[in-house]
Design a protein around this motif. Structure first.
Motif, short mmCIF file in Angstrom:
data_model
loop_
_atom_site.label_atom_id
_atom_site.label_comp_id
_atom_site.label_asym_id
_atom_site.label_seq_id
_atom_site.Cartn_x
_atom_site.Cartn_y
_atom_site.Cartn_z
N VAL A 348 42.57 11.94 -18.70
CA VAL A 348 42.42 13.10 -19.57
C VAL A 348 43.70 13.24 -20.39
O VAL A 348 44.78 13.50 -19.83
CB VAL A 348 42.19 14.39 -18.75
CG1 VAL A 348 42.08 15.59 -19.69
CG2 VAL A 348 40.95 14.27 -17.89
N PRO A 349 43.67 13.05 -21.71
CA PRO A 349 44.87 13.25 -22.54
C PRO A 349 45.35 14.70 -22.45
O PRO A 349 44.54 15.63 -22.30
CB PRO A 349 44.38 12.91 -23.95
CG PRO A 349 43.14 12.10 -23.76
CD PRO A 349 42.51 12.60 -22.50
N ALA A 350 46.65 14.90 -22.55
CA ALA A 350 47.22 16.25 -22.40
C ALA A 350 46.63 17.23 -23.40
O ALA A 350 46.33 18.38 -23.07
CB ALA A 350 48.74 16.18 -22.54
N ASN A 351 46.43 16.78 -24.66
CA ASN A 351 45.93 17.70 -25.68
C ASN A 351 44.44 18.02 -25.52
O ASN A 351 43.91 18.92 -26.17
CB ASN A 351 46.21 17.15 -27.07
CG ASN A 351 45.53 15.81 -27.31
OD1 ASN A 351 45.19 15.10 -26.36
ND2 ASN A 351 45.33 15.45 -28.57
N GLU A 352 43.75 17.26 -24.65
CA GLU A 352 42.34 17.53 -24.40
C GLU A 352 42.14 18.35 -23.13
O GLU A 352 41.01 18.78 -22.84
CB GLU A 352 41.57 16.21 -24.27
CG GLU A 352 41.56 15.36 -25.51
CD GLU A 352 40.81 16.01 -26.66
OE1 GLU A 352 39.88 16.80 -26.39
OE2 GLU A 352 41.14 15.75 -27.83
N ALA A 353 43.21 18.57 -22.36
CA ALA A 353 43.08 19.29 -21.10
C ALA A 353 42.49 20.69 -21.25
O ALA A 353 41.65 21.11 -20.45
CB ALA A 353 44.44 19.34 -20.40
N PRO A 354 42.89 21.48 -22.29
CA PRO A 354 42.26 22.81 -22.43
C PRO A 354 40.75 22.74 -22.62
O PRO A 354 40.03 23.65 -22.16
CB PRO A 354 42.96 23.39 -23.68
CG PRO A 354 44.28 22.69 -23.73
CD PRO A 354 44.00 21.30 -23.26
N LYS A 355 40.24 21.70 -23.27
CA LYS A 355 38.79 21.59 -23.45
C LYS A 355 38.09 21.34 -22.12
O LYS A 355 36.99 21.83 -21.89
CB LYS A 355 38.48 20.47 -24.45
CG LYS A 355 38.94 20.77 -25.86
CD LYS A 355 38.54 19.67 -26.82
CE LYS A 355 38.99 19.98 -28.25
NZ LYS A 355 38.61 18.91 -29.20
N VAL A 356 38.73 20.54 -21.26
CA VAL A 356 38.15 20.30 -19.93
C VAL A 356 38.01 21.61 -19.16
O VAL A 356 36.98 21.90 -18.56
CB VAL A 356 39.01 19.29 -19.15
CG1 VAL A 356 38.52 19.17 -17.70
CG2 VAL A 356 38.99 17.93 -19.83
N ILE A 357 39.08 22.41 -19.20
CA ILE A 357 39.07 23.68 -18.47
C ILE A 357 38.10 24.67 -19.11
O ILE A 357 37.36 25.40 -18.43
CB ILE A 357 40.48 24.27 -18.39
CG1 ILE A 357 41.42 23.30 -17.66
CG2 ILE A 357 40.47 25.61 -17.70
CD1 ILE A 357 40.93 22.87 -16.29
N ALA A 358 38.09 24.72 -20.45
CA ALA A 358 37.16 25.64 -21.13
C ALA A 358 35.71 25.28 -20.84
O ALA A 358 34.85 26.15 -20.75
CB ALA A 358 37.43 25.63 -22.64
N ARG A 359 35.43 23.99 -20.70
CA ARG A 359 34.05 23.53 -20.48
C ARG A 359 33.63 23.63 -19.02
O ARG A 359 32.51 24.06 -18.71
CB ARG A 359 33.92 22.07 -20.94
CG ARG A 359 32.55 21.45 -20.69
CD ARG A 359 31.47 22.10 -21.52
NE ARG A 359 30.18 21.47 -21.32
CZ ARG A 359 29.33 21.77 -20.34
NH1 ARG A 359 29.63 22.74 -19.48
NH2 ARG A 359 28.18 21.15 -20.23
#
Length: 412
Positions: A348-359
């Motif tokens: 998981v790239p660092a800048n994509e981590a918020p999307k993982v949590i939001a989803r």
């Protein structure tokens, strides 16, 4: 005869020497207050020139009425304090030791307004001038102001001093603050608004003057020693939030203004907002320690290194994301069941981590809601189209096909 007269004069002189204090006290109203004491004055009655009794509800006299007097006697010599009219109680200075504070309870004054629990600060020379306290509108009850280390001439007829410890926040800890007085928390919020200028809640009057709310506060206190009025402020100590190396921390805030989603039209699975707003923050925290209020924010750790997930009964990685995964049992086209141990590497790239949590809310949910059913169903469906020997002999092709299938699912 002269000898007798001289004899009596000697007796009178000796009597005066021995009982001079009594004579001066009774006939001249002399009072001597030692250097380490103050004199608390009680006026037994009024001869003339002042109201004879206190107003209803008052116990301290400021205008010469009969009763406990607001004015105290500092160290020194005083005359006219006749023994039949005044009673003088000698009491020591109020001493606040190092590392302590003195919380103040007033026994007289105006009533505290309805809805408030603490009396506001008035000018009274650190409660040493009882007359100014009462004349300036001092209120009865527990005070917002307090006294710090030192010696004070306190009128204990009016004030009761309770010694309390200085508040210490230890290293690697934070103090979560709850205010017991102030304005109600705004509707729709779980914590009060952010207020500045109160010096880490040490000036509670400034906190109230600037509209501070009672209840949970968004600010936290860092390690250090503080003079805190524990009648107005409660401090709960908690460890700082740690983001380990190889992770980023995605912050979910429960307070703040409703922010505008910053992901655009391509992401429809959650509200990702700017830092300080309510929702999932767009910028994750890197490795380190952070002073986060656990009641107003939540930090979800997301690993940014390559992760190996094992669908195998006998193997689990240290990250524990695969602790609930097990060997996959499939059935071939010709009806034979057999077991597959599968390993999957994800990143998981660092800048994509918020999307993982939001989803998904957490990495565990990503594994259990997406990866586990996707990989399990893929291999079960794939095995049904082949016999056992053919399935196992085309292992490389199966891996490549599974990789493409999982990538497609994750991209979606």
């Amino acid at each position: 005869m002269n000898e007798i007269t001289s004899y009596w004069w000697i007796i009178l002189i000796l009597f005066a020497i021995v009982f001079y204090k009594f004579i001066l006290r009774v006939f001249f109203g002399m009072v001597m207050v030692p250097e380490n004491k103050i004199g608390l004055v009680t006026k037994k009655f009024v001869l003339f020139g002042a109201d004879k009794s206190l107003p209803d509800g008052r116990i301290i006299a400021t205008k010469g009425e009969a009763g406990y007097q607001a004015q105290t006697l500092a160290p020194g010599l005083y005359w006219g304090m006749w023994i039949w009219q005044y009673s003088i109680d000698m009491t020591g200075f109020t001493v606040i030791p190092e590392g302590k504070i003195g919380l103040v309870l007033s026994k007289d004054g105006q009533e505290i307004p309805t809805g408030r629990i603490l009396a506001r600060r008035v000018d009274s020379d650190n409660f040493q001038d009882a007359t100014s306290f009462l004349n300036n509108g001092g209120q009865k009850g527990r005070q917002t102001a307090f006294i710090t280390t030192g010696s004070y001439r306190i009128n204990t007829f009016l004030f009761e001093i309770i010694i309390a410890d200085q508040i210490k926040i230890y290293e690697n800890m934070i103090g979560i603050v709850t205010a017991l007085d102030g304005e109600p928390i705004p509707q729709g919020q779980i914590a009060g608004k952010f207020v500045e200028g109160h010096n880490n809640f040490q000036d509670f009057d400034q906190f109230l003057d600037k509209g501070g709310n009672r209840g949970l506060q968004p600010q936290v206190m860092l390690a250090g020693s503080y003079y805190i009025n524990t009648w107005g402020i409660l401090i709960e100590q908690n460890p700082m939030t740690d983001v380990p190396i190889g992770y980023v921390g995605v912050v979910i805030s429960y307070i703040g203004e409703d922010g505008q989603d910053v992901t655009g039209d391509t992401f429809k699975h959650g509200n990702i907002v700017s830092k300080g707003q309510r929702g999932v923050w767009m910028e994750p925290f890197g490795p380190g320690k952070y002073a986060l209020n656990k009641y107003t924010t939540k930090l979800e750790p997301v690993p940014t290194t390559n992760l190996v997930l094992n669908w195998a009964n006998a193997r689990s990685e240290s990250h524990d994301l695969d602790k609930n995964l097990s060997t996959i049992t499939v059935r071939s086209k010709d009806g034979f069941p057999f077991n597959l141990d599968v390993a999957q590497i994800i990143h998981v790239p660092a800048n994509e981590a918020p999307k993982v949590i939001a989803r998904f809310g957490s990495m565990n949910n990503l594994v259990s809601q997406v990866l586990e059913p996707t990989i399990g169903n893929y291999f079960r469906n794939s095995a049904q189209d082949s016999d056992v020997i053919s399935f196992l002999s085309t292992r490389k092709e199966r891996q490549e096909s599974a990789k493409n299938h999982i990538k497609l699912v994750l991209d979606e």
